[in-house]
Structure formats: structure tokens, C-alpha cells
Design an enzyme around this catalytic site. Sequence first.
Site, PDB file in Angstrom:
ATOM      1  N   GLY A   6       0.829  -1.213   0.000  1.00 13.06           N
ATOM      2  CA  GLY A   6       0.000   0.000   0.000  1.00 13.06           C
ATOM      3  C   GLY A   6       0.857   1.254   0.000  1.00 13.06           C
ATOM      4  O   GLY A   6       2.093   1.187  -0.048  1.00 13.06           O
TER       5      GLY A   6
ATOM      6  N   TYR B 250     -14.974   4.092   7.414  1.00  9.69           N
ATOM      7  CA  TYR B 250     -13.527   4.071   7.669  1.00  9.69           C
ATOM      8  C   TYR B 250     -13.235   4.727   9.024  1.00  9.69           C
ATOM      9  O   TYR B 250     -12.523   4.162   9.861  1.00  9.69           O
ATOM     10  CB  TYR B 250     -12.827   4.827   6.546  1.00  9.69           C
ATOM     11  CG  TYR B 250     -11.343   5.035   6.715  1.00  9.69           C
ATOM     12  CD1 TYR B 250     -10.844   6.307   6.972  1.00  9.69           C
ATOM     13  CD2 TYR B 250     -10.448   3.991   6.567  1.00  9.69           C
ATOM     14  CE1 TYR B 250      -9.489   6.517   7.093  1.00  9.69           C
ATOM     15  CE2 TYR B 250      -9.081   4.203   6.693  1.00  9.69           C
ATOM     16  CZ  TYR B 250      -8.613   5.472   6.947  1.00  9.69           C
ATOM     17  OH  TYR B 250      -7.246   5.699   7.076  1.00  9.69           O
TER      18      TYR B 250
END
Length: 319
Positions: free
Chosen positions: A9, A140
Site C-alpha cells: 500500500g 472508515y
Amino acid sequence: TILIIGACGQIGTELTTKLRKLYGRDRVVATDIREGDTMLMSSGPFEILNATKKDDIITVVKKYKATQIYLLAAMLSATGEKYPDKAWKLNMTSLLAVLDIAKEGLINKVYWPSSIAAFGPTTPKLDTPQRTVMEPSTVYGISKLSGEFWCNYYHEQYGVDVRSLRYPGIISWKTQPGGGTTDYAVDIFFKAIEDERYTCFLKEDTRLPMMYMDDAVDATIQIMQAESDQIKIRTSYNLSAIDFTPQEIAAEIQKSIPNFTIDYEPDFRQKIADSWPQTIDDSHARNDWNWSHKFDLTSMTKDIISNLKSQKDQQLESV
Ligand code: VAH
């Protein structure tokens, strides 16, 4: 040995590289759900690993005799609003699996990132304090706030040494944007170099707390290297460096690319950005473990543009 989950990532890629420089390539095992860029794969041990599978994580921990885990796998804010159930499952199952592995004594230190997304629309927007109203309005953000309380619980109840930072938007040039609301400030550089123009999905005056990747990686390593008794906060530390609006970063880019132009087409991500603070008070991090950032908007912009320009020149030479 350090195990990085989510090594391919935005943060994982650069954290893996820095940790391998610090501790040696074979002391840092990179893992992700899929293969990443070849440099990462070829510069040390790599394993395909699903961050939600506790038994698979234990297999890798035992194979490499890992003593620490950096858990960077997550679904970010914008993508999380499109797939709420997947975001909650990935973000929470992975954290609870890693915390349990630490509780069972298989590893002795955990890093897990929270985010300014843990704050919500009712949080004071300027100089947001370490402890304040936190009513996140994105999946999130809900997963990050819940995760913070789980980290604190495992520390208080089981003595797990887990450390966490509430990252602001992180700006980098080595990986493409990954579904974050602050990723306009990543994409703008790629588009400035390629097309000398960018259509921004946030309004020009949307101020957000931001940080250059180099500072974020240094803060992460610094909090992990601190003595345990220096870590007074076991939910997650506020962390800050700079803050800017799309208009301000566009003006900074124009200093290096005079023909660069920007226009604005706000989309669903505007509502996410508007729910977050504009500037953060990170005095606890500065006082407890001597945090200080190095890059401001000008030095960050110069560093990114010079790196992307030389990368582009190399690509042109190689064709
Ligand atoms: C996102 N880059 O935009 C992440 C980060 C504060 C922003 O959590 O979702």
C-alpha cells in the site's frame, strides 16, 4: 524480525523500504493480499497474506520468527463508503487478529494506524485536541475510532504493547492514489507532470491536515522505537505537520510548473472532507516522544516534482 501486513500500500511500500534500510533486508518480511511492485518483492522476503486470516498470519509469524507486526492493510475512506461491509470486515478483523496474536505472546509489539478520519463533523476543526468530541461519519472513521478503543483495551487488560498514530492525509509520489479522500493531493502531482492540468474532486478552499510520506514514515518508526513508558496514550496519538487547500497546493505546484492549471468538480468525497478537522494539535506526540516534522508545503512540493520529473526522464530514456 518485523512483519509488515499491507506492505504494497501507499504507506507500506515506503515503510518497508525504510525499515529494510534500518534493520537489514532479511529482518523485514513484506506481505500483502497481492503482489506489489517488483522492487519491494525483490528487496527482501515477501509472502502473499490475507490480513483477515489469523491462522495464516500466525503461520508467517512462526516461519520468520517475527517479533513485531506493522498492520497497514485497510480500506480507506472513499472506497469504504462504496463497500461499507467490506471496509468494516477488513479493517476490524485484521486488527483483532493481530491484537490476539500479541495477547497470546507470539509477538511483542504492534503498530496500527488510526486517522484524522476518527474525528467527525462535530469535532472542533481548528487545533483539534488529542481528547475531544469524536463522532465519525464514515465507515472508515468508525472502524478507526473503534480500533483505537480496542488497542487501548488490549493494552490495559492484557499488557499488549500496541502503538498508534492518527495520520493526517499522507502525500507521496511512489505509489498511485489508493482510494483516500486526501488522495487528490497525491493525484495532482501525477497529473501536473503528465498533463499540466488537474480536475480536483474537492472545493478549492477545502483545508485538510496533511503530511509528506517521509515525515509519516519517520514518525511511525520513532513511536515504535520509543520506550514503552514514553507512550502515555494507548488509543492513538494526534499527529500533524502541515495543512493546505487544493488552491494552495496548486499555487505551490505552479512555482515549478508555471503552465499548470486546476479546475474543481466536487463529488461525494467533499462531504467526507468536510467532516474532518482542518488543523490538528499534536503537542502530546511532541512532548511524549519528541515528534517533529521536517517537510513544509514548499519543500514537499519541490521534492515530489523533482522526483517525478527525473522518474519521467528515466522512463523516456528507457523506451
Ligand atoms: C483517506 N488517506 O483519505 C486516508 C486518510 C486522513 C485521510 O485516512 O482515507
